[in-house]
Design an enzyme around this catalytic site. Sequence first.
Site, short mmCIF file in Angstrom:
data_model
loop_
_atom_site.label_atom_id
_atom_site.label_comp_id
_atom_site.label_asym_id
_atom_site.label_seq_id
_atom_site.Cartn_x
_atom_site.Cartn_y
_atom_site.Cartn_z
N TYR A 31 57.59 -29.10 29.48
CA TYR A 31 58.59 -28.49 30.17
C TYR A 31 60.34 -27.92 29.61
CZ TYR A 31 56.50 -31.88 33.38
OH TYR A 31 55.08 -31.80 34.67
N LYS A 89 48.81 -30.10 32.90
CA LYS A 89 49.51 -29.95 31.16
C LYS A 89 49.34 -31.18 30.72
CE LYS A 89 52.88 -32.20 31.21
NZ LYS A 89 53.01 -33.64 31.30
P1 NAD Z 1 47.54 -42.67 34.16
O1 NAD Z 1 46.69 -42.62 32.72
O2 NAD Z 1 48.19 -42.55 34.87
O3 NAD Z 1 46.02 -41.76 35.12
C1 NAD Z 1 44.36 -41.15 33.83
C2 NAD Z 1 43.43 -41.52 34.04
O4 NAD Z 1 42.58 -40.93 33.59
C3 NAD Z 1 42.86 -42.95 34.96
O5 NAD Z 1 42.64 -43.30 35.99
C4 NAD Z 1 42.43 -43.18 33.87
O6 NAD Z 1 41.77 -44.39 33.96
C5 NAD Z 1 41.32 -42.17 33.27
N1 NAD Z 1 40.54 -42.66 32.10
C6 NAD Z 1 39.45 -41.67 32.13
N2 NAD Z 1 39.41 -41.50 30.87
C7 NAD Z 1 40.34 -42.46 30.69
C8 NAD Z 1 39.63 -43.05 28.98
N3 NAD Z 1 39.34 -42.53 27.83
N4 NAD Z 1 41.29 -42.99 28.08
C9 NAD Z 1 42.62 -43.69 29.36
N5 NAD Z 1 42.11 -43.70 30.61
C10 NAD Z 1 40.99 -42.69 31.35
O7 NAD Z 1 48.29 -41.05 33.19
P2 NAD Z 1 48.17 -39.79 34.42
O8 NAD Z 1 50.45 -40.40 34.46
O9 NAD Z 1 47.22 -39.66 35.27
O10 NAD Z 1 48.48 -38.29 33.52
C11 NAD Z 1 46.90 -37.72 33.28
C12 NAD Z 1 47.20 -36.45 33.18
O11 NAD Z 1 48.15 -36.04 34.21
C13 NAD Z 1 47.88 -36.56 32.06
O12 NAD Z 1 47.49 -34.61 31.23
C14 NAD Z 1 48.99 -35.93 32.35
O13 NAD Z 1 49.89 -35.61 31.16
C15 NAD Z 1 49.17 -35.53 33.44
N6 NAD Z 1 50.63 -36.27 34.48
C16 NAD Z 1 51.42 -34.64 34.95
C17 NAD Z 1 52.17 -34.74 35.33
C18 NAD Z 1 53.32 -33.31 36.47
O14 NAD Z 1 53.58 -33.22 36.69
N7 NAD Z 1 52.57 -32.16 36.11
C19 NAD Z 1 53.07 -35.90 35.49
C20 NAD Z 1 52.34 -36.62 35.14
C21 NAD Z 1 51.34 -36.77 34.64
#
Ligand code: NAD
Length: 368
Positions: free
Chosen positions: A221, A136
Amino acid sequence: MGSRREFIEKLTVSAVSLPILCGPTSLFAACEQPYNSPILRVAIMGLGGYGTRVAKAMLDCKRAKLVGVISGTPSKITKWQSEYNIPEKNCYNYENFDRLKDNPDIDAVYIITPNGLHCEQAIRVAKAGKHVICEKPMAINAEEGERMVKACREANVKLLVGYRMHFEPKTVEVIRMRKAGEFGQPKFFQGQSGFVIGNPNQWRLNKKLSGGGAMMDIGIYSINGARYMLGEEPIWVTAQETKTDPVKFKEGIDETIQFQMGFPSGAVASCLSTYAMRHLDRFFMTGDEGWMEMKPSSGYGPIKGRTHKGELEQPHITHQTLQMDGMSRIIFEGLEPIAPIDGEEGLKDLKIIDAIFLAAKTGKKVKL
Ligand code: NAD
């Protein structure tokens, strides 16, 4: 008294005919049943913070297994390969993952990358013939969401959104109570979703990658919660935006938005979404015969809550473990969760977000 066999048969029938998670008792009874469906073999795309959390949680899954990775960073791939015993043939990067179509050992790809990348990545995964699980917000606007739904339908693959709260036992219990009429007619929902965001240079504050600010990340949320707690779809929204730090929260990145939603029954929701306040993770709902309050309501847990009948006592289980086991059942057994998690569900939230942004910009009530 019936025989053990009759008992097991009854349990099996109810496990199949009832919604997958209609309460913790049936959830666990169902999970303990022998079943013949295959294990869902998942590749994670995006090995960042949340991807790591999901991978760890999947170690406890009974019906799903992490078997592949898609990443732009070779050193991360090597590390994950040794940590999760992932074979070389199941490792991909962002250029070559269309080759998934030739890999019979992966059933689904879980997209956990920045929001602005979800749409194109999901369409490529669908074209490779794999089920799509997408974090999401499903995409950064409804137009993208519609393209994803269409692509998955055309490819005949499932599109599921990472709405982990739809599997969380206390949340499931409150939804069950609402469906059973235990609150009477729901009248009012209040959702408060927010935290103080750190590093100003992260992708979450970059419009192209995030699609917006707090609303996309955390306000969603409250939107989704209002819908599953009230059991209706909003017909109008109003919204007001406040920005105290225009340097950190640039054009198109919302810091704080208050919004209201109106529902066909006359129920209303009043919500706050913010990247600038602490301790905001609370849902409240009142109906004409009862009420519920959850705080925290959508963090990683333990979720806490009570209703007019007393404390919610359902156990805390890692959300992502329940979610991935549940998704396996949805994909292989066609079971329905108590609140949907499919692409249409993700799209409904995106349409509301589009409307909230428009209402905040114009100051007008926006009809849905
Ligand atoms: P993060 O920054 O920790 O991780 C993102 C990942 O994507 C990294 O490994 C990064 O290297 C990669 N990536 C690939 N292409 C990229 C680019 N062009 N620019 C930047 N990063 C790139 O982020 P996250 O917290 O893991 O969030 C990722 C997704 O998960 C989002 O959509 C966020 O909303 C979702 N999320 C959901 C929950 C939940 O509880 N459901 C919690 C956190 C995050």
